[in-house]
Design a protein around this motif. Structure first.
Motif, mmCIF file in Angstrom:
data_model
loop_
_atom_site.group_PDB
_atom_site.id
_atom_site.type_symbol
_atom_site.label_atom_id
_atom_site.label_comp_id
_atom_site.label_asym_id
_atom_site.label_seq_id
_atom_site.Cartn_x
_atom_site.Cartn_y
_atom_site.Cartn_z
ATOM 1 N N VAL A 139 15.888 -19.591 26.495
ATOM 2 C CA VAL A 139 14.837 -19.315 27.480
ATOM 3 C C VAL A 139 15.477 -18.885 28.797
ATOM 4 O O VAL A 139 15.019 -17.972 29.455
ATOM 5 N N GLY A 140 16.552 -19.554 29.178
ATOM 6 C CA GLY A 140 17.278 -19.238 30.408
ATOM 7 C C GLY A 140 18.430 -18.288 30.130
ATOM 8 O O GLY A 140 18.469 -17.627 29.084
ATOM 9 N N LYS A 193 10.225 -19.844 33.984
ATOM 10 C CA LYS A 193 10.205 -20.051 32.536
ATOM 11 C C LYS A 193 10.616 -21.473 32.168
ATOM 12 O O LYS A 193 10.534 -21.864 31.000
ATOM 13 N N GLY A 194 11.112 -22.223 33.139
ATOM 14 C CA GLY A 194 11.564 -23.591 32.875
ATOM 15 C C GLY A 194 10.408 -24.569 32.933
ATOM 16 O O GLY A 194 9.390 -24.322 33.574
ATOM 17 N N ARG A 218 10.447 -18.529 24.904
ATOM 18 C CA ARG A 218 9.584 -19.152 25.921
ATOM 19 C C ARG A 218 9.266 -20.566 25.459
ATOM 20 O O ARG A 218 9.140 -20.812 24.258
ATOM 21 N N TYR A 219 9.102 -21.472 26.434
ATOM 22 C CA TYR A 219 8.642 -22.817 26.095
ATOM 23 C C TYR A 219 7.119 -22.837 26.047
ATOM 24 O O TYR A 219 6.470 -22.477 27.032
ATOM 25 N N GLU A 250 14.962 -23.480 34.276
ATOM 26 C CA GLU A 250 15.215 -23.094 32.878
ATOM 27 C C GLU A 250 16.699 -23.090 32.540
ATOM 28 O O GLU A 250 17.062 -23.031 31.366
ATOM 29 N N ASN A 251 17.558 -23.152 33.568
ATOM 30 C CA ASN A 251 19.002 -23.201 33.326
ATOM 31 C C ASN A 251 19.580 -24.611 33.479
ATOM 32 O O ASN A 251 20.798 -24.792 33.479
ATOM 33 N N GLU A 291 9.974 -24.225 21.662
ATOM 34 C CA GLU A 291 10.353 -22.866 22.069
ATOM 35 C C GLU A 291 9.971 -21.874 20.979
ATOM 36 O O GLU A 291 10.227 -22.100 19.805
ATOM 37 N N TYR A 339 5.706 -26.307 34.946
ATOM 38 C CA TYR A 339 6.505 -25.093 34.804
ATOM 39 C C TYR A 339 6.981 -24.629 36.174
ATOM 40 O O TYR A 339 6.211 -24.631 37.148
#
Lengths: 257, 257
Positions: A125-126, B44-45, B101-102, A89-90, B97, B41
């Motif tokens: 998100v990140g 969270k990514g 959150r995605y 997420e980053n 998003e 996933y």
């Protein structure tokens, strides 16, 4: 710090050659081992390959190097983590939809006080400074123009103004695209080159590979590559000045101001 | 029509085996040759591989089959175009998003009068009925809860209600995830299976491949696979009823109502 790679072209073009150079900086010739990503636009659509692993070891990066994905606009990034842990997420680039277009963003640098950036419609998100800055830019755009974008000049002047503001908080080298335009902002370092006929041979800096573009192109092709540092040794790249913005469309630089 | 593939697991798990079956339906054993995509996933990514080419011929699909990408939630799709031309921007899954959150979405079916669906904060980039329905769902959620989501039950009951509404406009089989939950809605057909210890051997329907899960798992693993039609011949899949919704978290079915 991180490395950026962008492309704008007037015909669908692959970026295998340039990515081969960039990938080595992801943990081999460079220290940027904390993930990498690359987004390819085809028309209004975009597909992004990303991985929290070092690019020089990644199987997915190998595919991107070997398999020519033809695209008009590319936004790529290899990461050395500073703000935000190593996690998918980053990992840049980040994409959000605004006005029915996908906006894709990659950042090189480091920002202070990024947690105080106002949040609007778009939320991170990140946990990176980069994604917060992206959400700040898009939220500002959406707040001023909720339903549709203003004229092109007005839009990119506003994005430049927001970039100037972010630059005051640290280092903010930026690539941003909606699939049609590639916007580049230089805070400390960013270079670009436009290749067109007559095409010659280019030699990568990071690995012993050269390419004869005259064998790969047609005489009408115009392709601009943007990178943190020049990727080739025998070509003349344009260095951008701090505070300078460039806008490209179909490989050509278009007037911003 | 299209084929859906989803996964929810309590440990990072690859989907190579199931994707191997699905991929064949993308232009080989099935007619779904108009693009494919799969989102993985990690926390969270999310990273999404997609391609407007037929999956059974795609180099990128080959990578996804051969290279075990470990993930807790997967949303995948192979497409046979009905509404919207064959193009990357029309290729599922779609991601937006909301609330930091995605959300990732894939749809099987066809909707009438989708152009009359109210548009809100989220706008379609492509021209499919599917993406319009996705933007409709998220816009409704954002309109009711602009800043943060309601409690889990309330949220997914609302998503079910919106799905019921969309089902009235045609066929609406759905996979939707925020990386933690996998929401599945059956309009005409959707099947799922939960695998847990003691693990056995499974045989794919679409290609002559079997796998002994006991060699690939630990005794605590719980993995649910959701697909339009069962992907294996020697296991007992649960058929969902029209109008039924299922919610999975960490491989387990959780109560929705």
């Amino acid at each position: 710090m991180c490395e950026l790679l962008g492309m704008s072209a007037n015909v669908p073009t692959d970026i295998c050659f340039s990515f081969k150079g960039l990938k080595e900086r992801g943990g081999n010739t460079g220290p940027h081992k904390d993930g990498w990503g690359i987004a390819f636009y085809q028309g209004k659509g975009v597909t992004t390959f990303k991985d929290a692993q070092a690019s020089h070891q990644s199987e997915v990066a190998k595919l991107v190097t070997d398999y020519p994905i033809k695209s008009n606009v590319v936004v790529g990034h290899v990461r050395q983590a500073n703000r935000g842990r190593v996690a998918l997420e980053n990992t840049h680039p980040f994409t959000r939809e605004l006005w029915g277009r996908y906006w894709t963003y990659a950042h090189n640098g480091q920002l202070k006080d990024y947690k105080s950036l106002p949040q609007g419609r778009f939320k991170a998100v990140g946990t990176t400074d980069s994604e917060s800055a992206f959400c700040f830019i898009l939220s500002e755009l959406a707040a001023r123009y909720p339903d549709k974008p203003p004229a092109r000049k007005q839009l990119f002047r506003l994005i430049k103004k927001l970039s100037d503001r972010l630059k005051q908080q640290g280092v903010f080298n930026l690539l941003l695209s909606d699939g049609e335009y590639l916007f580049c902002y230089c805070s400390t370092k960013l270079h670009w080159i436009t290749r067109r006929a007559p095409f010659g041979t280019a030699q990568l800096s990071d690995v012993d590979v050269d390419i004869d573009f005259s064998q790969e192109t047609t005489p009408n092709d115009v392709v601009t590559i943007v990178a943190t540092l020049p990727l080739t040794t025998n070509e003349r790249w344009q260095a951008m000045a701090p505070g300078e913005a460039c806008l490209f469309k179909a490989g050509e630089k278009v007037e911003l101001l």
